[in-house]
Design a protein around this motif. Sequence first.
Motif, mmCIF file in Angstrom:
data_model
loop_
_atom_site.group_PDB
_atom_site.id
_atom_site.type_symbol
_atom_site.label_atom_id
_atom_site.label_comp_id
_atom_site.label_asym_id
_atom_site.label_seq_id
_atom_site.Cartn_x
_atom_site.Cartn_y
_atom_site.Cartn_z
ATOM 1 N N GLN A 98 1.874 5.237 -5.684
ATOM 2 C CA GLN A 98 2.914 4.224 -5.830
ATOM 3 C C GLN A 98 3.835 4.488 -7.011
ATOM 4 O O GLN A 98 4.994 4.080 -6.997
ATOM 5 C CB GLN A 98 2.275 2.840 -5.968
ATOM 6 C CG GLN A 98 1.504 2.379 -4.734
ATOM 7 C CD GLN A 98 0.920 0.984 -4.911
ATOM 8 O OE1 GLN A 98 1.276 0.279 -5.837
ATOM 9 N NE2 GLN A 98 0.025 0.603 -4.015
ATOM 10 N N ARG A 119 7.389 3.415 -1.359
ATOM 11 C CA ARG A 119 7.252 2.007 -1.699
ATOM 12 C C ARG A 119 5.767 1.644 -1.793
ATOM 13 O O ARG A 119 4.900 2.459 -1.446
ATOM 14 C CB ARG A 119 7.915 1.133 -0.625
ATOM 15 C CG ARG A 119 9.375 1.472 -0.343
ATOM 16 C CD ARG A 119 10.310 0.826 -1.321
ATOM 17 N NE ARG A 119 10.510 -0.572 -0.983
ATOM 18 C CZ ARG A 119 11.382 -1.363 -1.597
ATOM 19 N NH1 ARG A 119 12.129 -0.889 -2.585
ATOM 20 N NH2 ARG A 119 11.517 -2.631 -1.243
ATOM 21 N N LYS A 120 5.492 0.444 -2.239
ATOM 22 C CA LYS A 120 4.104 0.003 -2.373
ATOM 23 C C LYS A 120 3.376 0.003 -1.030
ATOM 24 O O LYS A 120 2.179 0.271 -0.959
ATOM 25 C CB LYS A 120 4.057 -1.396 -2.989
ATOM 26 C CG LYS A 120 4.458 -1.436 -4.456
ATOM 27 C CD LYS A 120 4.345 -2.849 -5.014
ATOM 28 C CE LYS A 120 4.716 -2.886 -6.487
ATOM 29 N NZ LYS A 120 4.614 -4.243 -7.052
ATOM 30 N N ASN A 121 4.116 -0.326 0.033
ATOM 31 C CA ASN A 121 3.490 -0.391 1.354
ATOM 32 C C ASN A 121 3.714 0.881 2.170
ATOM 33 O O ASN A 121 3.567 0.888 3.382
ATOM 34 C CB ASN A 121 4.025 -1.597 2.125
ATOM 35 C CG ASN A 121 5.539 -1.574 2.251
ATOM 36 O OD1 ASN A 121 6.199 -0.804 1.559
ATOM 37 N ND2 ASN A 121 6.077 -2.404 3.120
ATOM 38 N N GLY A 122 4.093 1.979 1.504
ATOM 39 C CA GLY A 122 4.269 3.248 2.201
ATOM 40 C C GLY A 122 5.710 3.745 2.160
ATOM 41 O O GLY A 122 6.528 3.279 1.366
#
Length: 260
Positions: free
Chosen positions: A3, A23-26
């Motif tokens: 991240q 991003r944090k979610n991929g």
Amino acid sequence: MKQDVDAVGIDLGTSRCCVAVNRKNGIATVALENTGERLLPSYVAYDEENTKCGQIVIDRLRYFSEATIFDSKRIIGKCIVNIDKMWPFKIVNINNQPTIILKTERGEIRQSATEVAAVLLKYMKAKAEEFQGKKLSKVVITVPAAFTEAQEAATKEAATLAGWKTVTLLPEPIAASFAYFIDRPIPNNSILLLFDLGGGTLDVCVFKIINNQIQIISKNGDSKLGGRDFDNILMDYFSNKLNLDYDISKLGHTWAYGCE
């Protein structure tokens, strides 16, 4: 996939561009058009003091064709360029470098393909920074497998002009393989043949998976086989058909921005 890594990847395509960030979610793609579209047509207009990029340029093309550049990827880093019948701009050779000549209300403008690519890359840099909410300095840019050292050097120069500090080039078929296997298990010791057909080039790559790493065995490509060339073949076919069957020998200007 960490991240804290500000990873930015750019597909600087012949017909369209795309940007992805970490991003944090991929991995997420960046909206490059004001309408939210993720794909940005690789068109740049110089009809006004401030350059414009993308779909707005296509929408205004019929009015400002002589002040518009596209297909710059087919010119960048070359000493000799095959002129495409669909180009509304002129190309002259200055100091052994193809130079694009534009006509605007502000007079004649001369641009190299490197400078045009820099405009696109600078625009995408600004959009990526807006999306991430911070300054970005490192980028990975995909290039055709058949790109020469001169074409790769010109692409890096364009990125530097656009404000990127650290530039890494990645062969397009390898990028395509990463995208394909990002959510699939990679069988070890597999040998794969990959075709990457884009708006301007066809890349072919043979690679092997060894301990979850990609080892390139061979790569090659054709920089004159892509969506743009399909457009030209179709235009020639229908032009001849209209001429032979309906005695229509003169057509108005028609521009298409390729298929991928």
